[in-house]
Scaffold this motif. Structure first.
Motif, short mmCIF file in Angstrom:
data_model
loop_
_atom_site.label_atom_id
_atom_site.label_comp_id
_atom_site.label_asym_id
_atom_site.label_seq_id
_atom_site.Cartn_x
_atom_site.Cartn_y
_atom_site.Cartn_z
N LEU A 168 0.84 -1.19 0.00
CA LEU A 168 0.00 0.00 0.00
C LEU A 168 0.88 1.24 0.00
O LEU A 168 2.03 1.21 0.41
CB LEU A 168 -0.90 0.00 1.23
CG LEU A 168 -1.82 -1.21 1.39
CD1 LEU A 168 -2.52 -1.16 2.74
CD2 LEU A 168 -2.83 -1.29 0.26
N LYS A 169 0.30 2.37 -0.41
CA LYS A 169 1.06 3.61 -0.47
C LYS A 169 0.26 4.75 0.13
O LYS A 169 -0.96 4.70 0.24
CB LYS A 169 1.42 3.94 -1.92
CG LYS A 169 2.32 2.92 -2.60
CD LYS A 169 2.62 3.33 -4.04
CE LYS A 169 3.49 2.30 -4.73
NZ LYS A 169 3.79 2.68 -6.14
N GLY A 170 1.01 5.80 0.54
CA GLY A 170 0.38 7.02 1.01
C GLY A 170 -0.53 6.83 2.20
O GLY A 170 -0.20 6.12 3.15
N HIS A 171 -1.71 7.46 2.15
CA HIS A 171 -2.62 7.42 3.28
C HIS A 171 -3.22 6.03 3.48
O HIS A 171 -3.64 5.69 4.59
CB HIS A 171 -3.74 8.46 3.12
CG HIS A 171 -4.52 8.34 1.85
ND1 HIS A 171 -4.08 8.89 0.67
CD2 HIS A 171 -5.71 7.75 1.57
CE1 HIS A 171 -4.97 8.64 -0.28
NE2 HIS A 171 -5.96 7.94 0.24
N TYR A 172 -3.24 5.20 2.42
CA TYR A 172 -3.72 3.83 2.58
C TYR A 172 -2.77 3.04 3.50
O TYR A 172 -3.21 2.28 4.37
CB TYR A 172 -3.82 3.13 1.22
CG TYR A 172 -4.84 3.76 0.30
CD1 TYR A 172 -6.20 3.57 0.52
CD2 TYR A 172 -4.43 4.54 -0.78
CE1 TYR A 172 -7.14 4.15 -0.32
CE2 TYR A 172 -5.37 5.11 -1.62
CZ TYR A 172 -6.72 4.92 -1.40
OH TYR A 172 -7.65 5.49 -2.22
N PHE A 173 -1.48 3.24 3.29
CA PHE A 173 -0.48 2.58 4.14
C PHE A 173 -0.59 3.10 5.57
O PHE A 173 -0.52 2.33 6.54
CB PHE A 173 0.92 2.83 3.59
CG PHE A 173 2.02 2.36 4.49
CD1 PHE A 173 2.36 1.01 4.56
CD2 PHE A 173 2.74 3.26 5.27
CE1 PHE A 173 3.37 0.57 5.40
CE2 PHE A 173 3.76 2.84 6.10
CZ PHE A 173 4.07 1.49 6.16
N ALA A 174 -0.73 4.41 5.74
CA ALA A 174 -0.82 5.01 7.07
C ALA A 174 -2.04 4.47 7.84
O ALA A 174 -1.94 4.13 9.02
CB ALA A 174 -0.90 6.53 6.96
N ILE A 175 -3.18 4.37 7.17
CA ILE A 175 -4.40 3.87 7.82
C ILE A 175 -4.23 2.40 8.20
O ILE A 175 -4.64 1.98 9.28
CB ILE A 175 -5.62 4.07 6.90
CG1 ILE A 175 -5.91 5.56 6.73
CG2 ILE A 175 -6.84 3.35 7.47
CD1 ILE A 175 -6.97 5.86 5.69
N ALA A 176 -3.62 1.62 7.31
CA ALA A 176 -3.43 0.20 7.59
C ALA A 176 -2.54 -0.01 8.81
O ALA A 176 -2.84 -0.84 9.67
CB ALA A 176 -2.84 -0.50 6.37
N THR A 177 -1.46 0.76 8.90
CA THR A 177 -0.56 0.60 10.04
C THR A 177 -1.16 1.17 11.32
O THR A 177 -0.80 0.73 12.42
CB THR A 177 0.79 1.29 9.76
OG1 THR A 177 0.57 2.67 9.41
CG2 THR A 177 1.52 0.61 8.62
N LEU A 178 -2.06 2.14 11.18
CA LEU A 178 -2.71 2.74 12.35
C LEU A 178 -3.50 1.70 13.13
O LEU A 178 -3.60 1.76 14.36
CB LEU A 178 -3.62 3.88 11.91
CG LEU A 178 -4.33 4.68 13.01
CD1 LEU A 178 -3.32 5.40 13.89
CD2 LEU A 178 -5.30 5.67 12.39
N ALA A 179 -4.06 0.73 12.43
CA ALA A 179 -4.90 -0.28 13.08
C ALA A 179 -4.08 -1.39 13.73
O ALA A 179 -4.61 -2.14 14.55
CB ALA A 179 -5.85 -0.89 12.05
N LEU A 180 -2.80 -1.49 13.40
CA LEU A 180 -2.00 -2.61 13.89
C LEU A 180 -1.88 -2.62 15.41
O LEU A 180 -1.95 -3.66 16.05
CB LEU A 180 -0.60 -2.57 13.26
CG LEU A 180 -0.53 -2.82 11.75
CD1 LEU A 180 0.90 -2.70 11.26
CD2 LEU A 180 -1.09 -4.19 11.41
N ALA A 181 -1.67 -1.43 16.00
CA ALA A 181 -1.49 -1.36 17.46
C ALA A 181 -2.74 -1.81 18.19
O ALA A 181 -2.66 -2.56 19.18
CB ALA A 181 -1.12 0.06 17.86
N GLN A 182 -3.90 -1.39 17.73
CA GLN A 182 -5.15 -1.78 18.39
C GLN A 182 -5.40 -3.28 18.25
O GLN A 182 -5.85 -3.93 19.20
CB GLN A 182 -6.31 -0.99 17.78
CG GLN A 182 -6.22 0.51 18.05
CD GLN A 182 -7.35 1.28 17.38
OE1 GLN A 182 -7.85 0.88 16.34
NE2 GLN A 182 -7.75 2.39 17.99
#
Length: 315
Positions: free
Chosen positions: A105-119
């Protein structure tokens, strides 16, 4: 790097290393927190600053490193060093297994995907009996702030030297090529998938080591604090404030923002968060490329540098 700069760096390092001899307990504790945040910012700098992938999932590596130490010491009665190694292995396995699909994934798609990893990871750990579930783990106390300070400083030095190596290595040039133009990097023969996964794993190693040191220092661990997403926000802000994609930018950003946060928390506790947020917003508006870029361009452009940034971003 010329001789005067090397000498200055060695003098600063010596002064920092000797801090436990002349600093107060409060200053040493502040130093530990700041150094570990600087390590996290430097780790994020590898994947976010050099590869150009804004990861919001590095706090997962921090939590895995912390739980590696906690499980090894509490459940298996292993030494601290073995716990650090276990945490690093967990972080590397996670980075490789999750990095391959997520880094497509790239850009904001990558950022959103990694944002969910911690939860997601916090929810998983909360149901693992070996990790103490929601109750957490209590590590054996070691009242030696000087030791934790030196460990944190040593880890930061290694992380910074690693970033310095990136600026002079084929691997680092490959990451910069990916950041500037990933399609062009592929045409040039860069194995972008392998480079990105390795950068993700390298960032994970430093984050896991920082998490392991911090867990043993505070002697308590639970899923909410170990996988705290706000920690990832802090490391990103500090790296961006100092200058992403530079060697010393994340260090400078961590020191300045940690000092501001500490001062505001002690002097004006009720509105500390508001002031700290205002500092960040102003910095992002006036110098979006960080202090490192200001140091390079301010002498030539002067105050026009800040005006150009405002116009460029249509603010």
């Amino acid at each position: 790097m010329n001789a005067p700069r090397i000498l200055l760096a060695l003098l600063v390092l010596a002064a920092l290393a000797l801090l436990p001899l002349y600093g107060s307990d409060t200053l040493i504790q502040f130093g530990i927190s700041t150094l570990l945040l600087a390590v996290l910012a430097q780790g994020w700098n590898i994947i976010g600053g050099y590869a150009g992938y804004p990861s919001f999932g590095n706090s997962v590596f921090y939590g895995l490193g912390a739980y590696g130490v906690g499980i090894a010491m509490v459940q298996w009665q292993l030494p601290f060093a073995a716990g650090l190694a276990f945490g690093v292995v967990l972080a590397m396995v996670f980075a490789i297994c999750l990095g391959i699909p997520v880094l497509r994934l790239k850009g904001h798609y990558f950022a959103i995907a990694t944002l969910a990893l911690a939860q997601v990871m916090a929810a998983i750990v909360s149901n693992v009996e070996l990790a103490g579930q929601n109750i957490g783990l209590v590590l054996p106390p070691l009242n030696d702030d000087a030791l934790f300070y030196e460990l944190s400083l040593g880890l930061l030095v290694i992380a910074t030297l690693t970033v310095w190596w990136l600026t002079r290595s084929r691997f680092g040039f490959g990451l910069i090529a990916i950041r500037e133009n990933e399609e062009g990097a592929v045409v040039m023969g860069v194995d972008t998938t392998r480079y990105k996964v390795l950068a993700f794993a390298l960032a994970g190693v430093f984050s896991a080591l920082a998490g392991g040191i911090h867990a043993y220092w505070i002697t308590f661990l639970d899923p909410e604090s170990a996988f705290d997403i706000t920690l990832n926000v802090k490391m990103i802000i500090m790296a961006v404030f100092g200058g992403p994609g530079t060697i010393l930018g994340p260090l400078v950003g961590s020191l300045i923002l940690s000092a501001i946060s500490e001062f505001l928390s002690s002097e004006v506790t009720s509105i500390a968060g508001l002031f700290f947020g205002a500092v960040i917003v102003i910095a992002v508006v006036l110098m979006p490329r960080g202090l490192a870029d200001v140091a390079r361009r301010y002498r030539q452009a002067g105050w026009r540098y800040f005006i150009e940034n405002i116009r460029m971003h249509r603010l």
